[in-house]
Write a protein that holds these residues in place. Sequence first.
Motif, mmCIF file in Angstrom:
data_model
loop_
_atom_site.group_PDB
_atom_site.id
_atom_site.type_symbol
_atom_site.label_atom_id
_atom_site.label_comp_id
_atom_site.label_asym_id
_atom_site.label_seq_id
_atom_site.Cartn_x
_atom_site.Cartn_y
_atom_site.Cartn_z
ATOM 1 N N LEU A 40 43.713 49.327 44.619
ATOM 2 C CA LEU A 40 43.201 48.744 43.367
ATOM 3 C C LEU A 40 44.327 48.588 42.338
ATOM 4 O O LEU A 40 44.508 47.501 41.786
ATOM 5 N N ASP A 44 46.019 45.059 41.063
ATOM 6 C CA ASP A 44 45.844 44.769 39.635
ATOM 7 C C ASP A 44 47.194 44.455 38.990
ATOM 8 O O ASP A 44 47.308 43.521 38.176
ATOM 9 N N GLU A 120 36.297 47.311 38.085
ATOM 10 C CA GLU A 120 37.185 46.423 38.847
ATOM 11 C C GLU A 120 36.550 46.045 40.180
ATOM 12 O O GLU A 120 36.571 44.877 40.590
ATOM 13 N N SER A 123 33.461 43.714 39.710
ATOM 14 C CA SER A 123 33.733 42.370 39.192
ATOM 15 C C SER A 123 34.623 41.556 40.132
ATOM 16 O O SER A 123 34.420 40.356 40.299
ATOM 17 N N ARG A 124 35.636 42.225 40.776
ATOM 18 C CA ARG A 124 36.611 41.453 41.550
ATOM 19 C C ARG A 124 36.542 41.695 43.054
ATOM 20 O O ARG A 124 36.937 40.835 43.834
#
Length: 498
Positions: A40, A44, A120, A123-124
Motif C-alpha cells: 500500500l 501510494d 485506501e 477507494s483504490r
Amino acid sequence: MSHEGTFCLVLHSHLPWLAHHGSWPVGEEWLYQAWAHSYLPVLDLARRFADEGRRDVFTLGVTPVLAAQLDDPYCLRAFHHWLGDWQLRARHASTLWRGEPLLRDLAAAEHRSADAAIAEFESRWRHGFSPVLRPLLDAGTLELLGGPATHPFQPLLDPRVRAFALRTGLDDTALRLGHRPDGIWAPECGYQPGMEAGYAAAGVRRFLVDGPALRGDTAAARTVGESDVVCFGRDLEVTYRVWSPKAGYPGHGAYRDFHTWDHRVGLKPSRVTGKHIEPAGKAPYDPALAADTLRSHVKDFVDTVVTRLRSLRERDGRPGLVVAAYDTELFGHWWHEGPAWLEAVLRALPDAGVRVTTLRGALEAGHLGAPVDLPASSWGSGKDWRVWDGEQVADLVASGAALQRRLLAAVGEPGIARDPVRDQLVTEALLALSSDWAFMVTKDSAADYARSRAEVHTARFDELAALLGPADRDRAVGVAARLRADDGPFGHLDARAL
C-alpha cells in the motif's frame, strides 16, 4: 541535467502462494502484513510521483504469483477483514498502553494508519492490485519487471519447464496489466550460462544479477554472451548500506523493532534499542527519535551514492551507474520507517545532481558496456546456488527433479481442447517448484511449513496424474475443480503449451 551519474532503484515484490495454506504464524498473515505495510505505501508513493508528472522514477518487479494473490477475490475479502482487525487491535492497545505516553501515542498512530489503509483499500484497491498499478505503468512513472509464474529457481529446471514457467508468467502479467515486461527479476537472481538464449526467445531484454557475477564491476549494463539480452548488476557497496547479511540502517537502535511483539494486541511496541537486548528490556518506540535517525540515514545514503559515482567517473572517465536493488517487503514490513526513507532518498538524490531513473532509462542514457560471459550465480549466501541446491535441501532438489520428469511424461501430446485436469496438474507442479521452499529450509525460517508445502503440491500433482486415464475422467475433473478452489493463481495457464 544530472552530472554526477545515474542511480536506479529496483524493488522486487514477491511472496509465494499463501492463500488457503495456513494463516498464523505462517501463511496468509505474511501476505496481509506485507500488503498493509509495504505494498500500500510503496504504490501510494508511486502514485504521488505520477501526480507530480515524474517519469521513470524506479523499477518495480512483481512476481506473477504475488500479483495473482493481490487480485484474488478471496484474498481481497480476507485482507479487508485483516485491516478491520488491525483497527480493533489498535483500539485495544490504546486501553492497554494508556499509562505510558509513548505507547499511548503509538496506539493512536496505529489506529490512524489502519484507518488510512482501510480508506485506501476501499477507494483504490477494491478490485485488486492490477487497476492500481496499470495507470502508473501507462504514465511511465514506473518500469515493470516480471518473472516466471511461481518464482522457481530456474537453473534447476528442465529447459522445457523453465521456458513454460517464464512464458506463463509473462503472459499473466500482460493479461493483468496490459504491459508485457521487457525485463525480469530472475528468481533469486539465479543464473546458469546459456539462460540468456531462453530469455531472448521469450522476449526478455534485460534481467538482474548480483554484483559478484560481474566481479563487482556494476557501473554499466552488459549484453550477455552472444545475445542482445542485457544484465544489470546490483552495486553491493551501495546496496549493503541499507540491507546486508550483517548490518544496515534498519538495525539502528532508534527504529521500530520488527521482532518484538505485544502479543495481547499483535502490535510492535518497542524500538530496536540495542542488538543484544532481550525483548523485555527494549525501550518503547519513539517516532521523533526514529525521524531524526532517518534524516541522518537519508543523508548518508545520498553521500554514499554521490561518492560512488564520483569514484566511477574518475576511474572510467565517464558518468557511471549505481543499481540498488531490494525486496519491496523491506520497506514498511521489515523496516517500519522504510517507505519514508525511500521517498526522502528519491527526492534528495536529484537535488544532489544524480539522475534517478529506471533500468530502461539507464539504457536510454547510454549506460551499456562491453559484452560479458556470466558465471553460474545467485544473490544468496556465497553468491552461488548453495541455498537452493545445498546439502540441507538435497531431498527437495531430488524430489523436484523427479517431479519434473513425471510432469513432462504426464502432459503427453497436446489435445485439441484445453484440459482442466492437466492444467491443474501443471499448476500444482509449478507451486511445488517454488524457490521459497528451499530458501526457508536452508535459512531455517518456518522450515517445516516449507517442506509441507512442497509435499502437499507434489501429492496433489500425483493424485491428478493417477486419474489421467479415460476410466477416471469424471473423478479427475472433480478433483481438479476442488484443488483449483485452493490453488488457482493462473486462470489462463494452458498445459498444452508445455
